[in-house]
Design a protein around this motif. Structure first.
Motif, PDB file in Angstrom:
ATOM      1  N   UNK A 331      17.319  52.779  68.522  1.00  0.00           N
ATOM      2  CA  UNK A 331      15.867  52.984  68.563  1.00  0.00           C
ATOM      3  C   UNK A 331      15.305  52.729  69.952  1.00  0.00           C
ATOM      4  N   UNK A 332      15.702  51.635  70.601  1.00  0.00           N
ATOM      5  CA  UNK A 332      15.177  51.318  71.923  1.00  0.00           C
ATOM      6  C   UNK A 332      15.508  52.416  72.931  1.00  0.00           C
ATOM      7  N   UNK A 333      16.723  52.946  72.842  1.00  0.00           N
ATOM      8  CA  UNK A 333      17.123  54.043  73.733  1.00  0.00           C
ATOM      9  C   UNK A 333      16.261  55.282  73.496  1.00  0.00           C
ATOM     10  N   UNK A 334      16.043  55.620  72.225  1.00  0.00           N
ATOM     11  CA  UNK A 334      15.234  56.789  71.906  1.00  0.00           C
ATOM     12  C   UNK A 334      13.802  56.626  72.412  1.00  0.00           C
ATOM     13  N   UNK A 335      13.243  55.441  72.232  1.00  0.00           N
ATOM     14  CA  UNK A 335      11.887  55.172  72.720  1.00  0.00           C
ATOM     15  C   UNK A 335      11.825  55.328  74.233  1.00  0.00           C
ATOM     16  N   UNK A 336      12.838  54.786  74.919  1.00  0.00           N
ATOM     17  CA  UNK A 336      12.879  54.861  76.385  1.00  0.00           C
ATOM     18  C   UNK A 336      12.945  56.313  76.863  1.00  0.00           C
ATOM     19  N   UNK A 337      13.814  57.123  76.229  1.00  0.00           N
ATOM     20  CA  UNK A 337      13.947  58.529  76.618  1.00  0.00           C
ATOM     21  C   UNK A 337      12.655  59.307  76.345  1.00  0.00           C
ATOM     22  N   UNK A 338      12.033  59.046  75.224  1.00  0.00           N
ATOM     23  CA  UNK A 338      10.787  59.734  74.887  1.00  0.00           C
ATOM     24  C   UNK A 338       9.655  59.312  75.824  1.00  0.00           C
ATOM     25  N   UNK A 339       9.578  58.024  76.111  1.00  0.00           N
ATOM     26  CA  UNK A 339       8.545  57.528  77.031  1.00  0.00           C
ATOM     27  C   UNK A 339       8.656  58.196  78.400  1.00  0.00           C
ATOM     28  N   UNK A 340       9.870  58.311  78.890  1.00  0.00           N
ATOM     29  CA  UNK A 340      10.074  58.928  80.201  1.00  0.00           C
ATOM     30  C   UNK A 340       9.560  60.370  80.210  1.00  0.00           C
ATOM     31  N   UNK A 341       9.879  61.112  79.153  1.00  0.00           N
ATOM     32  CA  UNK A 341       9.440  62.506  79.086  1.00  0.00           C
ATOM     33  C   UNK A 341       7.923  62.608  78.983  1.00  0.00           C
ATOM     34  N   UNK A 342       7.332  61.738  78.178  1.00  0.00           N
ATOM     35  CA  UNK A 342       5.877  61.769  78.002  1.00  0.00           C
ATOM     36  C   UNK A 342       5.165  61.475  79.329  1.00  0.00           C
ATOM     37  N   UNK A 343       5.733  60.569  80.093  1.00  0.00           N
ATOM     38  CA  UNK A 343       5.143  60.214  81.391  1.00  0.00           C
ATOM     39  C   UNK A 343       5.486  61.227  82.480  1.00  0.00           C
ATOM     40  N   UNK A 344       6.449  62.098  82.208  1.00  0.00           N
ATOM     41  CA  UNK A 344       6.893  63.077  83.211  1.00  0.00           C
ATOM     42  C   UNK A 344       6.947  64.473  82.589  1.00  0.00           C
TER      43      UNK A 344
END
Length: 380
Positions: A331-344
């Motif tokens: 879950x933490x990995x998925x959140x991190x990957x999604x956050x990066x895309x949302x911010x970029x």
């Protein structure tokens, strides 16, 4: 050449047919349409009577009392009445070891007829079968769709269909099929790994995708990043949906003003497509090493897909840049990957473009059809 394709899951055989027809082959698909997905076929074995009000009542009663779905018997009966139209093909390809999806004895009876009245038969490994189930149960990879089965007792009911492939009754079907086929072909790396040492294995041929029928649209992000999660309760654990749900819950709290979440459950294929057409990011599965058909279609549309995109996949296709996000049961990995895309958001657009280019190059339906012809020893 005359080619018979038996069974259909996830539109693989339809796309293959389109490629083969473009190469001037005559192709017939016989299948039941795969339930609510209702894929196109030439000769239907759909359980029409069981779906009528008159037929559905005894179907439901029998299922509740015995856990047996009489629709499977209707699949076999309807296939039987097509047998005269299923003769003298140069090549027959089975979508899996039980492509008719009827009761085991009738399945074997009908398959024997097919083997006898046609020239060459080949098998696709594009889902779970005896050898794949055996491989998964032996825990030979670092993770697999069996993880929830080993870790979560609540998931065991969903895995019965996999365990059924290891039953003595199915083993008889497996043995019959392998005795009569000329070879077996894997559709992606998840099935290449269990098959690669088998003497009848002919290699991997990627899923064919007819991109001329899939419109590419460059992603535009004006206000919010739209994330789509499709849920089929029948594959809830094997797809790792709970990891996506938890990740979305965290994201909603942290970045709710920057995202829109669409969740669709058990939708017919066309409705499902309509919903995810609106999305920038598609959440597909966490346990795959490679992409399945739904992920490839989304990638062809230019979506960013969280799916199987492991190092084995990147090595096979010689990739140096991401064409999809490798989803993991974390879950933490998925959140991190999604956050990066949302911010970029520029990265979302870039991956979407590369995804389309990858599918056009690596999964071109005509090139793939030529590859199949080569495996079958046919001239394109």
């Amino acid at each position: 050449m005359r080619i018979l394709l038996i069974g259909e899951f996830s539109r693989l055989h339809n796309s293959l047919k389109e490629g083969l027809v473009a190469l001037d082959h005559e192709v017939v698909i016989v299948a039941n349409g795969d339930g609510f997905k209702n894929y196109p076929v030439d000769l239907s074995t759909k359980a029409k009577w069981c779906e009528t009000p008159l037929g559905n009542i005894p179907r439901q009663v029998i299922f509740r009392l015995t856990n047996f779905d009489i629709a499977t018997l209707e699949f076999g009966i309807r296939f039987y009445f097509h047998l005269n139209q299923l003769k003298n093909f140069d090549v027959v390809q089975l979508i899996n070891e039980t492509p008719i999806q009827t009761i085991p004895k009738l399945e074997r009876f009908l398959l024997k007829k097919i083997f006898k009245q046609n020239k060459k038969t080949f098998l696709l490994c594009c889902g779970v079968d005896y050898l794949v189930a055996k491989y998964l149960m032996e825990k030979k990879e670092r993770y697999s769709i069996m993880n929830p089965y080993f870790e979560n007792p609540k998931s065991k009911k969903e895995y019965q269909f996999i365990l059924d492939f290891l039953s003595p009754e199915h083993k008889k079907t497996h043995d019959l099929v392998y005795k009569n086929i000329q070879g077996v072909i894997a559709s992606d790396i998840d099935y290449l790994l269990p098959m690669q040492k088998h003497p009848k294995f002919l290699g991997m041929v990627p899923n064919p995708v007819n991109t001329s029928k899939i419109e590419f649209s460059e992603l535009e992000i004006n206000d919010k990043v739209i994330i789509f999660l499709g849920i089929n309760r029948g594959t809830y654990y094997t797809k790792g949906i709970s990891f996506f749900e938890k990740a979305l819950g965290i994201l909603k709290q942290k970045m709710g003003n920057k995202i829109e979440i669409i969740i669709a459950e058990n939708l017919p294929y066309q409705n499902y497509i309509y919903k995810y057409n609106q999305a920038h990011i598609i959440l597909d599965q966490v346990y795959g090493f490679d992409q399945g058909y739904n992920a490839l279609e989304a990638m062809a549309k230019g979506k960013v897909v969280f799916t199987g995109a492991e190092k084995e996949f990147e090595k096979h296709y010689n990739l140096t840049e991401k064409v999809a996000i490798n989803a993991l049961p974390d879950v933490d990995y998925l959140v991190s990957e999604l956050e990066y895309l949302i911010e970029n958001p520029s990265e979302i657009r870039a991956i979407g473009k590369r995804a389309r280019q990858f599918v056009e190059k690596g999964h071109n339906f005509i090139t793939i059809a030529e590859n199949y012809c080569s495996k079958w020893n046919l001239k394109p």
